[in-house]
Structures are given as structure tokens and as C-alpha cells.
Design an enzyme around this catalytic site. Structure first.
Site, PDB file in Angstrom:
ATOM      1  N   CYS A 115     106.469  67.188 -19.680  1.00 42.92           N
ATOM      2  CA  CYS A 115     106.791  66.497 -18.422  1.00 42.92           C
ATOM      3  C   CYS A 115     108.299  66.337 -18.208  1.00 42.92           C
ATOM      4  O   CYS A 115     108.749  66.060 -17.096  1.00 42.92           O
ATOM      5  CB  CYS A 115     106.123  65.131 -18.390  1.00 42.92           C
ATOM      6  N   HIS A 261     108.980  61.796 -12.331  1.00 40.60           N
ATOM      7  CA  HIS A 261     107.817  62.579 -12.752  1.00 40.60           C
ATOM      8  C   HIS A 261     106.555  61.837 -12.299  1.00 40.60           C
ATOM      9  O   HIS A 261     106.483  60.619 -12.364  1.00 40.60           O
ATOM     10  CB  HIS A 261     107.844  62.733 -14.274  1.00 40.60           C
ATOM     11  N   ASN A 291      99.046  65.031 -12.045  1.00 38.30           N
ATOM     12  CA  ASN A 291     100.224  65.269 -12.888  1.00 38.30           C
ATOM     13  C   ASN A 291     100.357  66.775 -13.124  1.00 38.30           C
ATOM     14  O   ASN A 291      99.556  67.369 -13.834  1.00 38.30           O
ATOM     15  CB  ASN A 291     100.033  64.518 -14.224  1.00 38.30           C
TER      16      ASN A 291
HETATM   17  N1  ACO Z   1      87.017  57.527 -15.962  1.00 40.82           N
HETATM   18  C1  ACO Z   1      86.429  56.360 -16.268  1.00 40.82           C
HETATM   19  N2  ACO Z   1      86.737  55.632 -17.360  1.00 40.82           N
HETATM   20  C2  ACO Z   1      87.706  56.118 -18.158  1.00 40.82           C
HETATM   21  C3  ACO Z   1      88.357  57.325 -17.885  1.00 40.82           C
HETATM   22  C4  ACO Z   1      87.980  58.040 -16.737  1.00 40.82           C
HETATM   23  N3  ACO Z   1      88.557  59.196 -16.380  1.00 40.82           N
HETATM   24  N4  ACO Z   1      89.283  57.560 -18.851  1.00 40.82           N
HETATM   25  C5  ACO Z   1      89.199  56.526 -19.705  1.00 40.82           C
HETATM   26  N5  ACO Z   1      88.242  55.657 -19.287  1.00 40.82           N
HETATM   27  C6  ACO Z   1      87.830  54.385 -19.906  1.00 40.82           C
HETATM   28  C7  ACO Z   1      88.132  54.339 -21.385  1.00 40.82           C
HETATM   29  O1  ACO Z   1      87.078  54.949 -22.116  1.00 40.82           O
HETATM   30  C8  ACO Z   1      88.224  52.850 -21.620  1.00 40.82           C
HETATM   31  O2  ACO Z   1      86.922  52.326 -21.701  1.00 40.82           O
HETATM   32  P1  ACO Z   1      86.584  51.084 -22.703  1.00 40.82           P
HETATM   33  O3  ACO Z   1      87.443  49.949 -22.202  1.00 40.82           O
HETATM   34  O4  ACO Z   1      85.141  50.896 -22.516  1.00 40.82           O
HETATM   35  O5  ACO Z   1      86.986  51.562 -24.071  1.00 40.82           O
HETATM   36  C9  ACO Z   1      88.840  52.310 -20.330  1.00 40.82           C
HETATM   37  O6  ACO Z   1      88.616  53.333 -19.337  1.00 40.82           O
HETATM   38  C10 ACO Z   1      90.316  52.022 -20.420  1.00 40.82           C
HETATM   39  O7  ACO Z   1      90.953  53.136 -21.041  1.00 40.82           O
HETATM   40  P2  ACO Z   1      92.509  53.200 -21.227  1.00 40.82           P
HETATM   41  O8  ACO Z   1      92.874  54.497 -21.885  1.00 40.82           O
HETATM   42  O9  ACO Z   1      92.975  51.918 -21.855  1.00 40.82           O
HETATM   43  O10 ACO Z   1      92.976  53.226 -19.692  1.00 40.82           O
HETATM   44  P3  ACO Z   1      94.419  53.118 -19.087  1.00 40.82           P
HETATM   45  O11 ACO Z   1      94.453  52.037 -18.097  1.00 40.82           O
HETATM   46  O12 ACO Z   1      95.474  53.130 -20.153  1.00 40.82           O
HETATM   47  O13 ACO Z   1      94.535  54.469 -18.260  1.00 40.82           O
HETATM   48  C11 ACO Z   1      95.653  56.582 -18.476  1.00 40.82           C
HETATM   49  C12 ACO Z   1      94.455  55.730 -18.922  1.00 40.82           C
HETATM   50  C13 ACO Z   1      95.506  56.828 -16.990  1.00 40.82           C
HETATM   51  C14 ACO Z   1      95.596  57.897 -19.227  1.00 40.82           C
HETATM   52  C15 ACO Z   1      96.973  55.818 -18.778  1.00 40.82           C
HETATM   53  O14 ACO Z   1      96.947  55.337 -20.103  1.00 40.82           O
HETATM   54  C16 ACO Z   1      98.205  56.666 -18.600  1.00 40.82           C
HETATM   55  O15 ACO Z   1      98.540  57.082 -17.507  1.00 40.82           O
HETATM   56  N6  ACO Z   1      98.962  56.878 -19.691  1.00 40.82           N
HETATM   57  C17 ACO Z   1     100.251  57.598 -19.619  1.00 40.82           C
HETATM   58  C18 ACO Z   1     100.090  59.054 -19.284  1.00 40.82           C
HETATM   59  C19 ACO Z   1     101.432  59.743 -19.332  1.00 40.82           C
HETATM   60  O16 ACO Z   1     102.417  59.300 -18.793  1.00 40.82           O
HETATM   61  N7  ACO Z   1     101.491  60.858 -20.046  1.00 40.82           N
HETATM   62  C20 ACO Z   1     102.743  61.547 -20.232  1.00 40.82           C
HETATM   63  C21 ACO Z   1     102.928  62.666 -19.308  1.00 40.82           C
HETATM   64  S1  ACO Z   1     101.768  63.969 -19.554  1.00 40.82           S
HETATM   65  C22 ACO Z   1     102.603  65.203 -20.477  1.00 40.82           C
HETATM   66  O17 ACO Z   1     103.673  65.053 -20.943  1.00 40.82           O
HETATM   67  C23 ACO Z   1     101.855  66.445 -20.705  1.00 40.82           C
END
Ligand code: ACO
Length: 336
Positions: A115, A261, A291
Site C-alpha cells: 500500500c 491510501h 482497497n
Molecule cells: N463480514 C462480516 N463479519 C466479518 C467480516 C466480514 N467481511 N470480517 C470479519 N468479520 C467479523 C470477525 O469475524 C469478528 O467477529 P467476532 O467478533 O465474532 O470474532 C468481527 O467481524 C470483528 O472483526 P475485526 O477484525 O475485529 O473487525 P474490524 O473492525 O477490525 O474490521 C478490518 C476488520 C476492516 C479488516 C479492519 O481491521 C481494517 O481495516 N484493518 C486495517 C486494514 C489495513 O489498513 N491494511 C493495510 C493495507 S492493505 C496492504 O497493505 C496490502
């Protein structure tokens, strides 16, 4: 003084639109969850039947950027291609795309900084320009994520966020001052490599694709510790912004638009709140594209210019990103 000036931009996304509702049909997720947690409403994925690599998407964006700059491919003296999803293991997308542009000797370099790829690419272009190694550089970010995602419920946290696409910039060395790329700040910390990675194929193993592994082994797909990356982004992005402002010797109040980003709308909102930025100073298009990793900033910049949100002489934009590696950084650009 020679400065790196953007002469043209381009973008391309494949025609196959995938909405959150479409994803509901293939894995256990919901439009509501995706929108609330990420801001994403839809993304574009290459057609599963076709043979489309990151260099094909990059080629389309590059043609637009060249047209906008009034250049032909033959004018280029350097090509940089940023991607985490190269068409093939090697050679890199820069070489493949250069051939598509009809070139047969222009130097081409690939950047694998996920990213943050665009920021590393822009800084590299600037270094080549300032040292006289290049004058007219094509910088492309292009990704095809969709062919490498775990489209089962197991991979839902990652699969719903990624989209395919490309963005491109034509950058020229121009003798001027107080504009162009003002400063870059880049960082990497490989101690967190396993918080976002695709493990296979792996050259460190006796067999890159270990014999007997099923094709749906989780190590073939990107895995991410989302919450930990989220927290790191919210802490490190404001910090690197302050660093780059200091390097450039300007204040945050001199930034007209932030083109961050597009990883998660909530990350960019938290970033804005931390720095007390008005909401309309931050550009978002994650709702349309998801993304697109190395493509996301050049694609967003292209749209921001198209919409008249930036691009006028003297306007200053801040680019900021964090991604796998970990890598993170920021750069400041002022339009000529
Ligand atoms: N649909 C429904 N539920 C989901 C999904 C989905 N797609 N994905 C995860 N969940 C559930 C999980 O299983 C979890 O359930 P539980 O509470 O029963 O265990 C719940 O939702 C919460 O999961 P979290 O992972 O804590 O959710 P979060 O609010 O953190 O959102 C996300 C996840 C969107 C991935 C977020 O953490 C995020 O954006 N992180 C940063 C991503 C990023 O910036 N990456 C770097 C760039 S990418 C690169 O460099 C290639």
C-alpha cells in the site's frame, strides 16, 4: 533547482463491478458490516474467465497519463511499476507493461511495497530525476487482487476490502522552485511482516509450492491481523505526516487536500480527527473501488483532479499510506 512535476495522470478499473450484495452470495458477510467497518460499497474485479494481469490494468492507466501529459511512450526514459500482485513471479510488471507500450529498451523497475508502493515509487522517481538519471518518468500502481483472494468465509476480513485497478502518473524534471515533490518520509518494519502477508509460493522452502498441499490452503491467500494494522495506521500516519511537514518546512494549514491510501474509511477519518483536519480536506473514493493497494493513491489523485478538488497551480497535496511490510510513509506535492 530540478523538481519532480506531475504532467499527467490516468486511472483504469476493470469493467466487472462487484457489490457488497454480490459478496453476500459467496461468503458470510453483509453489506451493512462492510460499509460500517470499511466504507466500501463496491469494487471492480477482473473477469474470472479472462487473462488480465496488473500490467494490463497499468497499461490502460499509463496510456491515459501519457495522453494527459502530451507524451508518447518513446518520450519516457524511466518506468516504475508498483504492485504486490505481479502478473507472474518474474520478470516484473514494469518490463511487461513497457513491452505493451511498444518499448524495447527503456529501463523499468518494479517496487514491492504494497500500500506504500506509490510513495516509494514517487520518491524513487524523484531521486532518479534529481540525480540526472531520468527526466521523464512513468510511475504506475496496478493490482489484480481478485485472482488471489480466499473467496470463502474463512477469508472474509481480507476479501471484502480488496479491489483491482491501476493509476498512473507522468512525472518530469523541471527547473523551478517551491513546487513539485516537496518532501518524502518513508519507513519499513519487517518485524511485523506476518501481520499482513501471503506466504506461498515461498522461495525459502525446498518447494515453493509444497507438494500435496490443497489449492485452498490458507497460506496461498493474504492473511491479515486487521485490528493490529488498524491501530498501527492510526498511530503512525499522523506521526509520519508531522515528519514530512517538518522536512518540507511547511505547516499542516498549507495543505489543501489529503489524498490518503484508501485502506479503510475509518482509518482516514481517525487520522483526520487526530490532526483536527476538516472532513472536506480528506479525499475518499474507497466506497467505489475498495482497497486497490499500490493503485489507490494515483487513482484517487486522478479523480481528485478530475473533480476539481486539487490540481491548481500552487495547491499542495499530502499523500499518506501504511501497508504490508509493514511499510508506511507520506509525501507532499505542490502543483506547478
Ligand atoms: N463480514 C462480516 N463479519 C466479518 C467480516 C466480514 N467481511 N470480517 C470479519 N468479520 C467479523 C470477525 O469475524 C469478528 O467477529 P467476532 O467478533 O465474532 O470474532 C468481527 O467481524 C470483528 O472483526 P475485526 O477484525 O475485529 O473487525 P474490524 O473492525 O477490525 O474490521 C478490518 C476488520 C476492516 C479488516 C479492519 O481491521 C481494517 O481495516 N484493518 C486495517 C486494514 C489495513 O489498513 N491494511 C493495510 C493495507 S492493505 C496492504 O497493505 C496490502
Amino acid at each position: 533547482m530540478i523538481k519532480s512535476i506531475i504532467r499527467g495522470t490516468g486511472k483504469f478499473v476493470p469493467p466487472n463491478l462487484v457489490t457488497n450484495k454480490d459478496l453476500e452470495k459467496i461468503l458470510d458477510t453483509s453489506d451493512e458490516w462492510i460499509q460500517q467497518r470499511t466504507g466500501i460499497k463496491q469494487r471492480y474485479w477482473v473477469s474470472p474467465e479472462g487473462v488480465t494481469g496488473a500490467s494490463d490494468l497499468g497499461f490502460e492507466a499509463a496510456k491515459q497519463a501519457l495522453d494527459a501529459a502530451g507524451w508518447t511512450a518513446e518520450d519516457l526514459d524511466f518506468i516504475i511499476f508498483a504492485t504486490l500482485s505481479p502478473d507472474i513471479m518474474f520478470p516484473g510488471c514494469g518490463c511487461l507493461m513497457a513491452a505493451k507500450l511498444g518499448l524495447n529498451s527503456t529501463p523499468a523497475l518494479d517496487i514491492r511495497q504494497q500500500c506504500t508502493g506509490f510513495l516509494y515509487g514517487f520518491a524513487t522517481a524523484d531521486a532518479y530525476i534529481k540525480t540526472g538519471l531520468a527526466k521523464k518518468v512513468l510511475l504506475v500502481g496496478g493490482e489484480v487482487h481478485s485472482s488471489g483472494l480466499d473467496k470463502s468465509t474463512r477469508g472474509r476480513d481480507v476479501t471484502v476490502i480488496f479491489g483491482d485497478g491501476a493509476g498512473a502518473l507522468c512525472i518530469e524534471g523541471v527547473d523551478t522552485k517551491d513546487c513539485g515533490l516537496l518532501a518524502s518520509a518513508l519507513h519499513a518494519d519487517g518485524n511485523y511482516a506476518d501481520s499482513l502477508m501471503t506466504e506461498l509460493p515461498a522461495s525459502r522452502l525446498p518447494h515453493r509450492n509444497p507438494p500435496g498441499l490443497p489449492l485452498d490452503d490458507p497460506r496461498y491467500f493474504p492473511v491479515m491481523d486487521g485490528p493490529s494494522i488498524f491501530k498501527k495506521a492510526v498511530r503512525l500516519l499522523p506521526k509520519v505526516t508531522k515528519e514530512v511537514l517538518e522536512k518540507a518546512g511547511i505547516g499542516l494549514d498549507e495543505v489543501d487536500l489529503v489524498v490518503p491510501h484508501q485502506a479503510n474509511k475509518r482509518i482516514n477519518q481517525a487520522f483526520g480527527q487526530f490532526l483536527k483536519l476538516p472532513e472536506d480536506k480528506i479525499f475518499h473514493n474507497i466506497e467505489k473501488y475498495g482497497n486497490t493497494t499500490a493503485a489507490s493513491i494515483p487513482l484517487a489523485l486522478h479523480e481528485a483532479i478530475e473533480q476539481g478538488r486539487t490540481g491548481k497551480s500552487g495547491e499542495t497535496v499530502l499523500f499518506v499510506a501504511l501497508g504490508a511490510g509493514l511499510t508506511w510513509g507520506a509525501s507532499l506535492y505542490r502543483f506547478l
